[in-house]
Design a protein around this motif. Structure first.
Motif, short mmCIF file in Angstrom:
data_model
loop_
_atom_site.label_atom_id
_atom_site.label_comp_id
_atom_site.label_asym_id
_atom_site.label_seq_id
_atom_site.Cartn_x
_atom_site.Cartn_y
_atom_site.Cartn_z
N GLY A 61 10.46 0.02 -3.92
CA GLY A 61 11.42 0.04 -2.83
C GLY A 61 10.74 -0.08 -1.48
O GLY A 61 11.21 -0.81 -0.61
N VAL A 62 9.64 0.63 -1.32
CA VAL A 62 8.89 0.53 -0.06
C VAL A 62 8.45 -0.92 0.16
O VAL A 62 8.58 -1.46 1.26
N LYS A 63 7.97 -1.55 -0.88
CA LYS A 63 7.51 -2.94 -0.77
C LYS A 63 8.66 -3.86 -0.34
O LYS A 63 8.47 -4.76 0.48
N ARG A 64 9.85 -3.62 -0.87
CA ARG A 64 11.00 -4.46 -0.50
C ARG A 64 11.50 -4.19 0.92
O ARG A 64 11.98 -5.09 1.59
N LEU A 65 11.41 -2.95 1.36
CA LEU A 65 11.94 -2.58 2.67
C LEU A 65 11.06 -3.03 3.84
O LEU A 65 11.54 -3.24 4.94
N MET A 66 9.76 -3.14 3.58
CA MET A 66 8.82 -3.44 4.66
C MET A 66 8.41 -4.91 4.59
O MET A 66 8.66 -5.60 3.63
N ASP A 67 7.72 -5.39 5.67
CA ASP A 67 7.31 -6.80 5.73
C ASP A 67 5.98 -7.05 5.03
O ASP A 67 5.74 -8.16 4.55
N SER A 68 5.09 -6.09 5.06
CA SER A 68 3.83 -6.26 4.33
C SER A 68 3.55 -4.96 3.59
O SER A 68 4.01 -3.88 3.98
N PHE A 69 2.78 -5.10 2.52
CA PHE A 69 2.53 -3.95 1.65
C PHE A 69 1.21 -4.15 0.93
O PHE A 69 0.96 -5.21 0.35
N ALA A 70 0.35 -3.15 0.99
CA ALA A 70 -0.91 -3.18 0.24
C ALA A 70 -1.14 -1.79 -0.35
O ALA A 70 -0.82 -0.78 0.29
N ILE A 71 -1.67 -1.75 -1.53
CA ILE A 71 -1.94 -0.46 -2.17
C ILE A 71 -3.34 -0.49 -2.77
O ILE A 71 -3.76 -1.49 -3.36
N HIS A 72 -4.05 0.60 -2.53
CA HIS A 72 -5.38 0.77 -3.08
C HIS A 72 -5.35 2.11 -3.81
O HIS A 72 -5.00 3.13 -3.22
N ILE B 96 1.19 6.91 11.24
CA ILE B 96 2.02 5.82 11.75
C ILE B 96 1.52 5.42 13.13
O ILE B 96 1.17 6.28 13.95
N ARG B 97 1.48 4.12 13.35
CA ARG B 97 1.11 3.65 14.70
C ARG B 97 1.92 2.43 15.09
O ARG B 97 2.35 1.65 14.24
N LYS B 98 2.10 2.33 16.40
CA LYS B 98 2.78 1.17 16.95
C LYS B 98 1.82 -0.01 16.90
O LYS B 98 0.62 0.16 17.09
N THR C 229 1.45 -0.30 4.91
CA THR C 229 2.63 -1.14 5.02
C THR C 229 3.01 -1.34 6.48
O THR C 229 2.65 -0.52 7.33
N GLU C 230 3.71 -2.42 6.76
CA GLU C 230 4.05 -2.73 8.14
C GLU C 230 5.43 -3.36 8.22
O GLU C 230 5.86 -4.07 7.31
N LYS C 231 6.09 -3.10 9.33
CA LYS C 231 7.39 -3.73 9.62
C LYS C 231 7.31 -4.31 11.02
O LYS C 231 6.85 -3.65 11.95
N ARG C 232 7.72 -5.57 11.16
CA ARG C 232 7.74 -6.23 12.47
C ARG C 232 9.17 -6.27 12.96
O ARG C 232 10.11 -6.46 12.19
N ARG C 233 9.32 -6.10 14.27
CA ARG C 233 10.66 -6.16 14.87
C ARG C 233 11.09 -7.62 14.95
O ARG C 233 10.33 -8.47 15.40
N ARG C 234 12.29 -7.87 14.53
CA ARG C 234 12.82 -9.22 14.57
C ARG C 234 13.34 -9.54 15.97
O ARG C 234 13.88 -8.66 16.64
N ALA C 235 13.18 -10.79 16.35
CA ALA C 235 13.74 -11.23 17.63
C ALA C 235 15.23 -11.43 17.47
O ALA C 235 15.69 -11.90 16.43
N PHE C 236 15.98 -11.09 18.49
CA PHE C 236 17.43 -11.25 18.42
C PHE C 236 17.86 -12.43 19.25
O PHE C 236 17.32 -12.81 20.20
N SER D 145 7.06 -9.75 18.89
CA SER D 145 7.35 -9.15 17.59
C SER D 145 6.52 -7.89 17.39
O SER D 145 5.65 -7.83 16.51
N PRO D 146 6.79 -6.84 18.19
CA PRO D 146 6.03 -5.60 17.97
C PRO D 146 6.37 -5.01 16.61
O PRO D 146 7.39 -5.36 16.00
N GLY D 147 5.52 -4.13 16.16
CA GLY D 147 5.75 -3.57 14.83
C GLY D 147 5.31 -2.15 14.71
O GLY D 147 4.91 -1.50 15.68
N ILE D 148 5.39 -1.70 13.49
CA ILE D 148 5.00 -0.33 13.17
C ILE D 148 4.23 -0.38 11.85
O ILE D 148 4.63 -1.06 10.92
N GLU D 149 3.08 0.28 11.84
CA GLU D 149 2.26 0.33 10.63
C GLU D 149 2.30 1.75 10.08
O GLU D 149 2.18 2.71 10.84
N VAL D 150 2.45 1.86 8.79
CA VAL D 150 2.50 3.15 8.12
C VAL D 150 1.41 3.18 7.05
O VAL D 150 1.31 2.26 6.24
#
Length: 151
Positions: free
Chosen positions: A122-133, A75-77, A144-151, A84-89
């Motif tokens: 489920g992982v694909k639905r929960l995160m913003d981007s998803f790729a599988i190899h 995992i990395r920031k 997979t990655e999730k971006r923080r939403r602006a409030f 819109s910072p995010g987290i990649e897994v």
């Protein structure tokens, strides 16, 4: 080329990632989940998104443990975009691979008795981007990655 990609991700992840959890025991699933949750909180994700990220990491770690028996969650920031910072897994293993990726991404599909079938779909639905190899007999890498939403 696929083998080189997996080797580079699995064997030298520590320099590029904030968190690396080696999955070899069932308890490692909870460790990966908790560490992902803490990192997401540090970045300032909402409680709902922290839960989504932790759940996605838990599902990825559980898949590694069940099907490959060992692998890594990395995992990395992603802080390049201040708004819109995010987290990649990245979940990587050298397990049996997935013969039909489209099938495993079908909602409710499971090969595990007593499972809800959340898994990769489920992982694909929960995160913003998803790729599988995945390659049969060589392993699987999910990015997979999730971006923080602006409030």
């Amino acid at each position: 080329m696929y083998e080189e990609k997996i080797t580079s991700i699995i064997e030298d992840p520590a320099q590029e990632f904030d968190i690396v959890v080696r999955i070899t025991r069932e308890e490692d699933i909870a460790v990966a989940r908790q560490m992902a949750k803490q990192l997401a909180q540090e970045i300032g994700f909402s409680l709902a998104d922290v839960t989504r990220i932790a759940t996605a990491v838990s599902e990825l770690a559980r898949n590694i443990y069940r099907y490959a028996r060992q692998g890594r969650i990395m995992i990395r920031k992603r802080l390049e975009d201040r708004d819109s910072p995010g987290i990649e897994v990245i979940a990587a293993d050298r397990g049996p691979g997935i013969p039909d990726i489209e099938l495993v991404l079908t909602r409710g599909y499971t090969t595990w008795e007593r499972s809800l079938g959340i898994g990769l779909s489920g992982v694909k639905r929960l995160m913003d981007s998803f790729a599988i190899h995945s390659e049969v007999g060589k392993g699987t890498v999910v990015i997979t990655e999730k971006r923080r939403r602006a409030f």
